[in-house]
Scaffold this motif. Structure first.
Motif, PDB file in Angstrom:
ATOM      1  N   VAL A   1       0.846  -1.195   0.000  1.00 28.73           N
ATOM      2  CA  VAL A   1       0.000   0.000   0.000  1.00 28.73           C
ATOM      3  C   VAL A   1       0.882   1.245   0.000  1.00 28.73           C
ATOM      4  CG1 VAL A   1      -1.663   1.311   1.358  1.00 28.73           C
ATOM      5  CG2 VAL A   1      -1.981  -1.134   1.047  1.00 28.73           C
ATOM      6  N   SER A   2       1.932   1.266   0.820  1.00 32.45           N
ATOM      7  CA  SER A   2       2.847   2.403   0.848  1.00 32.45           C
ATOM      8  C   SER A   2       3.551   2.570  -0.490  1.00 32.45           C
ATOM      9  CB  SER A   2       3.882   2.233   1.959  1.00 32.45           C
ATOM     10  OG  SER A   2       3.253   2.341   3.218  1.00 32.45           O
ATOM     11  N   THR A   3       3.913   1.447  -1.128  1.00 34.78           N
ATOM     12  CA  THR A   3       4.548   1.500  -2.439  1.00 34.78           C
ATOM     13  C   THR A   3       3.583   2.066  -3.472  1.00 34.78           C
ATOM     14  OG1 THR A   3       5.934  -0.387  -1.887  1.00 34.78           O
ATOM     15  CG2 THR A   3       5.693   0.129  -4.229  1.00 34.78           C
ATOM     16  N   SER A   4       2.326   1.637  -3.426  1.00 31.33           N
ATOM     17  CA  SER A   4       1.316   2.141  -4.344  1.00 31.33           C
ATOM     18  C   SER A   4       1.106   3.640  -4.154  1.00 31.33           C
ATOM     19  CB  SER A   4       0.001   1.386  -4.115  1.00 31.33           C
ATOM     20  OG  SER A   4      -1.026   1.916  -4.887  1.00 31.33           O
ATOM     21  N   LEU A   5       1.047   4.082  -2.914  1.00 29.08           N
ATOM     22  CA  LEU A   5       0.896   5.504  -2.609  1.00 29.08           C
ATOM     23  C   LEU A   5       2.120   6.276  -3.094  1.00 29.08           C
ATOM     24  CD1 LEU A   5      -0.619   7.841  -1.251  1.00 29.08           C
ATOM     25  CD2 LEU A   5       0.426   7.129   0.918  1.00 29.08           C
ATOM     26  N   ALA A   6       3.303   5.744  -2.839  1.00 25.67           N
ATOM     27  CA  ALA A   6       4.532   6.400  -3.298  1.00 25.67           C
ATOM     28  C   ALA A   6       4.559   6.498  -4.819  1.00 25.67           C
ATOM     29  CB  ALA A   6       5.762   5.641  -2.780  1.00 25.67           C
ATOM     30  N   ASP A   7       4.111   5.448  -5.509  1.00 26.37           N
ATOM     31  CA  ASP A   7       4.060   5.471  -6.980  1.00 26.37           C
ATOM     32  C   ASP A   7       3.077   6.523  -7.478  1.00 26.37           C
ATOM     33  OD1 ASP A   7       5.904   3.420  -7.065  1.00 26.37           O
ATOM     34  OD2 ASP A   7       4.420   1.854  -7.505  1.00 26.37           O
ATOM     35  N   LEU A   8       1.915   6.615  -6.833  1.00 23.96           N
ATOM     36  CA  LEU A   8       0.912   7.612  -7.201  1.00 23.96           C
ATOM     37  C   LEU A   8       1.499   9.023  -7.069  1.00 23.96           C
ATOM     38  CD1 LEU A   8      -2.217   8.275  -7.713  1.00 23.96           C
ATOM     39  CD2 LEU A   8      -2.306   8.545  -5.236  1.00 23.96           C
TER      40      LEU A   8
ATOM     41  N   ASP B   1     -11.200   1.276   2.119  1.00 21.28           N
ATOM     42  CA  ASP B   1     -10.591   1.903   0.938  1.00 21.28           C
ATOM     43  C   ASP B   1      -9.308   1.182   0.533  1.00 21.28           C
ATOM     44  OD1 ASP B   1     -12.612   3.818   1.259  1.00 21.28           O
ATOM     45  OD2 ASP B   1     -11.285   5.237   2.273  1.00 21.28           O
ATOM     46  N   ALA B   2      -8.772   0.372   1.445  1.00 23.50           N
ATOM     47  CA  ALA B   2      -7.579  -0.444   1.199  1.00 23.50           C
ATOM     48  C   ALA B   2      -6.385   0.371   0.686  1.00 23.50           C
ATOM     49  CB  ALA B   2      -7.909  -1.582   0.223  1.00 23.50           C
ATOM     50  N   GLY B   3      -6.257   1.605   1.179  1.00 22.61           N
ATOM     51  CA  GLY B   3      -5.120   2.420   0.782  1.00 22.61           C
ATOM     52  C   GLY B   3      -5.239   3.018  -0.609  1.00 22.61           C
ATOM     53  N   ASP B   4      -6.396   2.909  -1.235  1.00 25.12           N
ATOM     54  CA  ASP B   4      -6.619   3.441  -2.578  1.00 25.12           C
ATOM     55  C   ASP B   4      -7.187   4.853  -2.441  1.00 25.12           C
ATOM     56  OD1 ASP B   4      -7.615   4.141  -5.092  1.00 25.12           O
ATOM     57  OD2 ASP B   4      -8.452   2.158  -5.492  1.00 25.12           O
TER      58      ASP B   4
END
Length: 190
Positions: free
Chosen positions: A4-11, A85-88
């Motif tokens: 989730v942190s990686t996805s947020l960082a990518d966003l 929201d699962a970090g989305d």
């Protein structure tokens, strides 16, 4: 949580800021995305991520703004991430837009995702210390604008406003910046 942190960082890595304030805020948010143990949890005392939306009608001629009950300001719909929201961040912004407008909503098909980012300070209250909201913002379209309604627990009211009136009620530069970005996208046909 690492994915989730990686996805947020990518966003956040993909977002292109448009002024110095947004550039500084984006840098802070990129840091927090990887340094906070639970970036979406309100238990993070210093800061946590939130999601919000510029909600427009299908024609793009009006924007929904609510008079926030706790902050006593005219703002866009938005709020805290929830476990569902699962970090989305898109899911957070869409859920908050639905809850705070009463409308069915979807992401604008061609707007940047996110549209805007902002770090703002939430004043201390009796039950929580001063902290920062790391707000990830999207452009959202209401499918049924006639359903506009507010939750009295969250706001004093909500209204559809013409763009000029919304900009008059926007009492800070980052809110005006976000509204201007949304209006430009809608009026350019992007």
């Amino acid at each position: 949580m690492a994915s989730v942190s990686t996805s947020l960082a990518d966003l956040l890595a993909r977002h292109v800021p448009t002024d110095d304030k947004e550039r500084e805020d984006l840098a802070r948010m990129r840091h927090f995305a990887t340094s906070l143990k639970e970036p979406f949890s309100r238990s993070q005392v210093e800061a946590h991520f939130t999601g919000s939306a510029v909600v427009v009608d299908a024609a793009g001629g009006r924007v929904a703004m609510l008079h926030h009950a706790k902050l006593k300001r005219w703002l866009q719909p938005g709020g805290h991430a929830e476990s569902g929201d699962a970090g989305d961040m898109e899911a957070t912004a869409l859920r908050e837009a639905r809850e705070e407008t009463g409308c069915r909503v979807h992401l604008h098909p061609t707007a940047p995702r996110p549209l805007d980012v902002d770090v703002h300070v939430i004043p201390a209250r009796k039950d929580e210390p001063e902290h920062c909201h790391l707000d990830v913002r999207y452009l959202v379209v209401a499918e049924d604008p006639e359903s506009l309604a507010h939750d009295p627990a969250e706001s004093f009211g909500i209204q559809w406003l013409e763009w000029e009136e919304a900009l008059v009620r926007a009492d800070e530069a980052p809110l005006r910046r976000m509204l201007l970005k949304a209006r430009e996208i809608l009026h350019s046909g992007s």
